[in-house]
Design a protein around this motif. Structure first.
Motif, PDB file in Angstrom:
ATOM      1  N   THR A   1     -22.414  24.517  84.362  1.00 46.28           N
ATOM      2  CA  THR A   1     -22.022  24.168  85.711  1.00 46.28           C
ATOM      3  C   THR A   1     -23.076  24.759  86.630  1.00 46.28           C
ATOM      4  O   THR A   1     -23.791  25.680  86.261  1.00 46.28           O
ATOM      5  N   PHE A   2     -23.152  24.209  87.793  1.00 42.21           N
ATOM      6  CA  PHE A   2     -24.141  24.634  88.765  1.00 42.21           C
ATOM      7  C   PHE A   2     -23.391  24.936  90.057  1.00 42.21           C
ATOM      8  O   PHE A   2     -22.255  24.527  90.229  1.00 42.21           O
TER       9      PHE A   2
ATOM     10  N   ARG B   1     -17.587  19.891  94.365  1.00 46.69           N
ATOM     11  CA  ARG B   1     -16.819  20.827  93.542  1.00 46.69           C
ATOM     12  C   ARG B   1     -17.173  20.629  92.088  1.00 46.69           C
ATOM     13  O   ARG B   1     -17.461  19.503  91.666  1.00 46.69           O
ATOM     14  N   ASP B   2     -17.100  21.703  91.316  1.00 51.09           N
ATOM     15  CA  ASP B   2     -17.601  21.696  89.948  1.00 51.09           C
ATOM     16  C   ASP B   2     -16.727  22.654  89.134  1.00 51.09           C
ATOM     17  O   ASP B   2     -16.655  23.842  89.435  1.00 51.09           O
ATOM     18  N   ILE B   3     -16.037  22.106  88.154  1.00 49.76           N
ATOM     19  CA  ILE B   3     -15.140  22.912  87.317  1.00 49.76           C
ATOM     20  C   ILE B   3     -15.541  22.745  85.854  1.00 49.76           C
ATOM     21  O   ILE B   3     -15.810  21.621  85.412  1.00 49.76           O
ATOM     22  N   PHE B   4     -15.550  23.838  85.103  1.00 45.60           N
ATOM     23  CA  PHE B   4     -15.759  23.736  83.656  1.00 45.60           C
ATOM     24  C   PHE B   4     -14.588  24.414  82.967  1.00 45.60           C
ATOM     25  O   PHE B   4     -14.144  25.480  83.384  1.00 45.60           O
ATOM     26  N   PHE B   5     -14.103  23.777  81.911  1.00 49.25           N
ATOM     27  CA  PHE B   5     -12.948  24.305  81.203  1.00 49.25           C
ATOM     28  C   PHE B   5     -13.219  24.240  79.709  1.00 49.25           C
ATOM     29  O   PHE B   5     -13.528  23.169  79.187  1.00 49.25           O
TER      30      PHE B   5
END
Lengths: 108, 108
Positions: free
Chosen positions: B7-8, B102-106
């Protein structure tokens, strides 16, 4: 839609969902079809396109506004799918919310 | 990268490129690998991910700025690939330039 033949008038919004699946279907395909059907009925929905190969799946959905994205995120059936996704279907995913500023379509 | 593990920090930019291929490889795969290699060397490049199935291919590249995207668009080798894409490789494509908000990592 899952074709590239639709363009929309910017600005509008895109949700880029990239995911790595776990092995086996486990009800995933049926849910995925259902989510496309449900999303298509939401106010502010413009379109969706997706591709999946052995490494990665990318689904991009297009929306008129951030509010429409928020409403879809909170849709009860979609919330169940989100939970099952975390529990069963995905190894990992990323989700990006973007404002589309330019949009080009080219047909040969 | 072609994984969802990066992610950035928003805001940054995404180029969503969706395409339908013509039949046969005709040098496409080699060019595609070369483009990823070249793009990765560009100033302002953050990452790229792509997926292709029988219906559609989606490649999303991520950039620090609109200027970085413009520079990549005008890169001479990339311009040759763009022309060959129109002439040989694609039936149709769409290209969208977006600002990622918006930037989400899961990871499960």
């Amino acid at each position: 839609m899952n074709d590239t033949s639709k363009t929309f008038k910017p600005p509008y919004y895109a949700v880029i969902f990239s995911s790595k699946r776990t092995d086996g279907d486990k009800g995933y395909s049926k849910m995925a079809d259902k989510m496309v059907e449900l999303a298509s009925q939401q106010a502010g929905f413009l379109g969706v396109e997706s591709a999946r190969d052995e490494q990665l799946g990318i689904t991009v959905s297009y929306w008129e506004s951030l509010e429409a994205i928020k409403n879809w995120k909170e849709h009860s059936t979609h919330q169940i799918a989100q939970e099952k996704g975390k529990a069963m279907w995905y190894q990992s995913f990323s989700l990006r919310v973007c404002k589309v500023e330019r949009d080009i379509f080219f047909e040969m």
